[in-house]
Design a protein around this motif. Structure first.
Motif, PDB file in Angstrom:
ATOM      1  N   VAL A   1       0.844  -1.195   0.000  1.00 36.53           N
ATOM      2  CA  VAL A   1       0.000   0.000   0.000  1.00 36.53           C
ATOM      3  C   VAL A   1       0.880   1.247   0.000  1.00 36.53           C
ATOM      4  CG1 VAL A   1      -1.823   1.253   1.234  1.00 36.53           C
ATOM      5  CG2 VAL A   1      -1.745  -1.257   1.317  1.00 36.53           C
ATOM      6  N   THR A   2       0.440   2.275  -0.722  1.00 39.44           N
ATOM      7  CA  THR A   2       1.086   3.589  -0.649  1.00 39.44           C
ATOM      8  C   THR A   2       0.034   4.666  -0.818  1.00 39.44           C
ATOM      9  OG1 THR A   2       3.014   4.876  -1.366  1.00 39.44           O
ATOM     10  CG2 THR A   2       1.621   3.958  -3.101  1.00 39.44           C
ATOM     11  N   MET A   3       0.447   5.917  -0.665  1.00 35.83           N
ATOM     12  CA  MET A   3      -0.419   7.074  -0.878  1.00 35.83           C
ATOM     13  C   MET A   3       0.344   8.081  -1.721  1.00 35.83           C
ATOM     14  SD  MET A   3      -2.473   9.183   2.067  1.00 35.83           S
ATOM     15  CE  MET A   3      -3.835  10.271   1.677  1.00 35.83           C
ATOM     16  N   THR A   4      -0.367   8.785  -2.603  1.00 34.96           N
ATOM     17  CA  THR A   4       0.320   9.669  -3.537  1.00 34.96           C
ATOM     18  C   THR A   4      -0.498  10.919  -3.821  1.00 34.96           C
ATOM     19  OG1 THR A   4       1.398   9.772  -5.721  1.00 34.96           O
ATOM     20  CG2 THR A   4      -0.659   8.538  -5.582  1.00 34.96           C
ATOM     21  N   TYR A   5       0.224  11.969  -4.188  1.00 29.70           N
ATOM     22  CA  TYR A   5      -0.395  13.179  -4.718  1.00 29.70           C
ATOM     23  C   TYR A   5       0.596  13.836  -5.672  1.00 29.70           C
ATOM     24  CZ  TYR A   5      -1.755  18.070  -5.113  1.00 29.70           C
ATOM     25  OH  TYR A   5      -2.063  19.311  -5.610  1.00 29.70           O
ATOM     26  N   ASN A   6       0.314  13.769  -6.958  1.00 27.97           N
ATOM     27  CA  ASN A   6       1.139  14.425  -7.986  1.00 27.97           C
ATOM     28  C   ASN A   6       2.622  14.090  -7.839  1.00 27.97           C
ATOM     29  OD1 ASN A   6      -1.115  15.551  -9.141  1.00 27.97           O
ATOM     30  ND2 ASN A   6      -0.693  17.641  -8.511  1.00 27.97           N
ATOM     31  N   GLU A   7       2.917  12.797  -7.727  1.00 29.40           N
ATOM     32  CA  GLU A   7       4.303  12.372  -7.525  1.00 29.40           C
ATOM     33  C   GLU A   7       5.028  11.981  -8.812  1.00 29.40           C
ATOM     34  OE1 GLU A   7       6.095  12.774  -5.045  1.00 29.40           O
ATOM     35  OE2 GLU A   7       4.903  12.755  -3.210  1.00 29.40           O
ATOM     36  N   GLY A   8       4.415  12.212  -9.961  1.00 32.90           N
ATOM     37  CA  GLY A   8       5.105  12.068 -11.237  1.00 32.90           C
ATOM     38  C   GLY A   8       5.742  10.710 -11.440  1.00 32.90           C
ATOM     39  N   ASP A   9       7.051  10.718 -11.790  1.00 32.47           N
ATOM     40  CA  ASP A   9       7.775   9.496 -12.115  1.00 32.47           C
ATOM     41  C   ASP A   9       7.807   8.496 -10.970  1.00 32.47           C
ATOM     42  OD1 ASP A   9       8.531  10.174 -14.757  1.00 32.47           O
ATOM     43  OD2 ASP A   9      10.156  11.428 -13.999  1.00 32.47           O
TER      44      ASP A   9
ATOM     45  N   ARG B   1      18.689  26.066   0.661  1.00 36.10           N
ATOM     46  CA  ARG B   1      18.930  25.313   1.897  1.00 36.10           C
ATOM     47  C   ARG B   1      18.881  23.807   1.636  1.00 36.10           C
ATOM     48  NH1 ARG B   1      14.895  25.087   7.041  1.00 36.10           N
ATOM     49  NH2 ARG B   1      16.138  23.668   8.339  1.00 36.10           N
ATOM     50  N   TRP B   2      17.894  23.365   0.862  1.00 32.31           N
ATOM     51  CA  TRP B   2      17.794  21.938   0.536  1.00 32.31           C
ATOM     52  C   TRP B   2      19.011  21.490  -0.273  1.00 32.31           C
ATOM     53  CZ3 TRP B   2      17.598  18.498  -3.533  1.00 32.31           C
ATOM     54  CH2 TRP B   2      17.054  17.238  -3.260  1.00 32.31           C
ATOM     55  N   ASP B   3      19.422  22.301  -1.232  1.00 38.18           N
ATOM     56  CA  ASP B   3      20.568  21.966  -2.064  1.00 38.18           C
ATOM     57  C   ASP B   3      21.841  21.869  -1.224  1.00 38.18           C
ATOM     58  OD1 ASP B   3      21.521  21.275  -4.565  1.00 38.18           O
ATOM     59  OD2 ASP B   3      21.937  23.336  -5.164  1.00 38.18           O
TER      60      ASP B   3
ATOM     61  N   GLY C   1      14.421  16.189  -6.717  1.00 37.16           N
ATOM     62  CA  GLY C   1      14.182  16.635  -5.354  1.00 37.16           C
ATOM     63  C   GLY C   1      13.757  18.087  -5.284  1.00 37.16           C
ATOM     64  N   LEU C   2      14.394  18.934  -6.069  1.00 34.80           N
ATOM     65  CA  LEU C   2      14.020  20.347  -6.082  1.00 34.80           C
ATOM     66  C   LEU C   2      12.642  20.553  -6.702  1.00 34.80           C
ATOM     67  CD1 LEU C   2      17.463  21.908  -7.076  1.00 34.80           C
ATOM     68  CD2 LEU C   2      16.272  22.198  -4.891  1.00 34.80           C
ATOM     69  N   ALA C   3      12.328  19.771  -7.734  1.00 36.65           N
ATOM     70  CA  ALA C   3      11.003  19.888  -8.358  1.00 36.65           C
ATOM     71  C   ALA C   3       9.908  19.475  -7.379  1.00 36.65           C
ATOM     72  CB  ALA C   3      10.950  19.024  -9.622  1.00 36.65           C
ATOM     73  N   ARG C   4      10.153  18.403  -6.612  1.00 36.16           N
ATOM     74  CA  ARG C   4       9.160  17.972  -5.636  1.00 36.16           C
ATOM     75  C   ARG C   4       9.015  19.016  -4.527  1.00 36.16           C
ATOM     76  NH1 ARG C   4       8.276  15.162  -0.837  1.00 36.16           N
ATOM     77  NH2 ARG C   4       6.534  13.688  -0.956  1.00 36.16           N
ATOM     78  N   LEU C   5      10.124  19.599  -4.112  1.00 36.12           N
ATOM     79  CA  LEU C   5      10.085  20.623  -3.073  1.00 36.12           C
ATOM     80  C   LEU C   5       9.243  21.823  -3.516  1.00 36.12           C
ATOM     81  CD1 LEU C   5      11.190  21.538  -0.303  1.00 36.12           C
ATOM     82  CD2 LEU C   5      13.171  22.470  -1.518  1.00 36.12           C
ATOM     83  N   ALA C   6       9.328  22.185  -4.796  1.00 36.10           N
ATOM     84  CA  ALA C   6       8.528  23.301  -5.300  1.00 36.10           C
ATOM     85  C   ALA C   6       7.034  23.018  -5.150  1.00 36.10           C
ATOM     86  CB  ALA C   6       8.869  23.564  -6.763  1.00 36.10           C
ATOM     87  N   ARG C   7       6.650  21.742  -5.300  1.00 36.70           N
ATOM     88  CA  ARG C   7       5.243  21.396  -5.128  1.00 36.70           C
ATOM     89  C   ARG C   7       4.845  21.366  -3.664  1.00 36.70           C
ATOM     90  NH1 ARG C   7       2.873  17.086  -3.558  1.00 36.70           N
ATOM     91  NH2 ARG C   7       4.485  15.558  -4.019  1.00 36.70           N
ATOM     92  N   THR C   8       5.616  20.664  -2.834  1.00 39.41           N
ATOM     93  CA  THR C   8       5.223  20.514  -1.429  1.00 39.41           C
ATOM     94  C   THR C   8       5.289  21.849  -0.679  1.00 39.41           C
ATOM     95  OG1 THR C   8       7.486  19.820  -0.828  1.00 39.41           O
ATOM     96  CG2 THR C   8       5.896  18.093  -1.343  1.00 39.41           C
ATOM     97  N   ARG C   9       6.134  22.741  -1.151  1.00 41.55           N
ATOM     98  CA  ARG C   9       6.244  24.052  -0.494  1.00 41.55           C
ATOM     99  C   ARG C   9       4.985  24.883  -0.699  1.00 41.55           C
ATOM    100  NH1 ARG C   9      11.491  25.591  -2.097  1.00 41.55           N
ATOM    101  NH2 ARG C   9      10.583  26.231  -4.076  1.00 41.55           N
ATOM    102  N   THR C  10       4.301  24.685  -1.813  1.00 38.85           N
ATOM    103  CA  THR C  10       3.153  25.538  -2.146  1.00 38.85           C
ATOM    104  C   THR C  10       1.807  24.868  -1.895  1.00 38.85           C
ATOM    105  OG1 THR C  10       3.273  24.794  -4.453  1.00 38.85           O
ATOM    106  CG2 THR C  10       4.467  26.805  -3.872  1.00 38.85           C
TER     107      THR C  10
ATOM    108  N   ARG D   1      14.222  10.281  -1.584  1.00 35.76           N
ATOM    109  CA  ARG D   1      14.049  11.743  -1.503  1.00 35.76           C
ATOM    110  C   ARG D   1      15.286  12.491  -1.956  1.00 35.76           C
ATOM    111  NH1 ARG D   1      12.999  16.038  -2.296  1.00 35.76           N
ATOM    112  NH2 ARG D   1      12.040  17.663  -1.029  1.00 35.76           N
ATOM    113  N   TYR D   2      16.465  11.922  -1.719  1.00 33.39           N
ATOM    114  CA  TYR D   2      17.719  12.596  -2.061  1.00 33.39           C
ATOM    115  C   TYR D   2      18.476  11.866  -3.165  1.00 33.39           C
ATOM    116  CZ  TYR D   2      16.436  14.444   2.478  1.00 33.39           C
ATOM    117  OH  TYR D   2      15.728  14.999   3.520  1.00 33.39           O
ATOM    118  N   ALA D   3      17.760  11.035  -3.916  1.00 34.72           N
ATOM    119  CA  ALA D   3      18.415  10.212  -4.938  1.00 34.72           C
ATOM    120  C   ALA D   3      18.643  10.956  -6.243  1.00 34.72           C
ATOM    121  CB  ALA D   3      17.581   8.954  -5.208  1.00 34.72           C
TER     122      ALA D   3
END
Length: 290
Positions: A10-18, A223-225, A196-205, A189-191
């Protein structure tokens, strides 16, 4: 002999793309599409539109609320135990591998877990040294493109259950101490720096239930970078074998278990801030397994 199916994932997702396709490829190879369950929290990016026989359960979009997610998924996974001998819950960016020296699949691993047992994965962040390794090709196995791991107690999650449990927010703990053996979790998350930066742009907003929740998913890009660069710059060790006879791994797991002794009455049963002080090279037997 049980009349139930052996294992659901089982998993849960929201706009997680690839990541949705990566998750499906990994777990469907273990148990088949029909035993995989994706809880879709209102995705609009098309990532759950073509998952074959994977069970997609659609729930209404709402602000991110990890307490509610934990409660819902605890109940959902418990209900699946009516039909399955064991259930795994993992986030969309977490890939489980049973030690290939001992097991040929998660199915054979799950069959080894005692009735009413739970198992905690040994957790690692997969790290991208972006100056050395190219951008991830998500159509290929991650382990063929990334070879450096960092031990993380936060990724040492109780993931496989054979009895109902209540997960704490974030799925880091249940109301029981950790139980480790030969199950490994590889956190993506850091692979890949760009992903990672693209996902951060989504979760931040995206909307959050509380203004102070999920701050690690709302930090500034620089900071993430810098955090990823710091992890990628750690000392490296290529003598790690993992498994019961690995002294470095035993030492870190002992720290996790020691931290649990003073947290028996707390929501989070272990110290979630024990992070490896070196990068470990992924042992060859794991290459190609995720």
């Amino acid at each position: 002999m049980s009349s139930r199916s052996p294992l659901a994932i089982v998993t849960m997702t929201y706009n997680e793309g690839d990541l949705v396709s990566v998750w499906r490829r990994h777990y469907a190879a273990q148990v088949g599409d029909a035993r995989c369950y994706v809880i879709d929290h209102g995705s609009t990016d098309g990532s759950v539109s073509d998952l074959g026989d994977v069970n997609v359960v659609r729930i209404p979009r709402s602000p991110q609320d990890d307490k509610m997610r934990g409660g819902f998924l605890s109940c959902f996974c418990a209900s699946l135990l009516c039909w399955y001998d064991a259930v795994v819950y993992v986030d969309i960016d977490e890939l489980l591998v049973a030690d290939p020296a001992r097991y040929n699949s998660l199915l054979s691993y799950a069959a080894s877990v005692e009735r009413d047992g739970i198992r905690t994965a040994i957790g690692f962040d997969v790290i991208h040294p972006s100056s050395e390794e190219p951008t991830m090709d998500w159509s290929r196995p991650v382990s063929e493109q990334r070879r450096w791991l960092r031990f993380s107690s936060a990724m040492c999650k109780p993931v496989l259950i054979r009895q109902p449990v209540s997960w704490a927010p974030g799925f880091h703990c249940i109301d029981a101490p950790p139980r480790f053996d030969n199950l490994y979790l590889f956190h993506l998350r850091y692979a890949d720096r760009d992903a990672g930066l693209a996902r951060l742009a989504r979760t931040r907003t995206q909307p959050w239930k509380r203004h102070d929740a999920g701050m690690h998913q709302r930090m500034a890009d620089d900071r993430w970078d810098a955090m990823l660069s710091g992890m990628a710059g750690l000392e490296r060790r290529d003598d790690i074998v993992l498994g019961e006879n690995d002294p470095a791994l035993r030492e870190w797991l002992a720290r996790v278990m020691e931290s649990a002794k003073s947290r028996t009455e707390e929501l989070y049963k272990i110290d979630l801030h024990l992070s490896g002080d070196a990068l470990w090279r992924l042992p060859d037997r794991f290459v190609g397994t995720f």
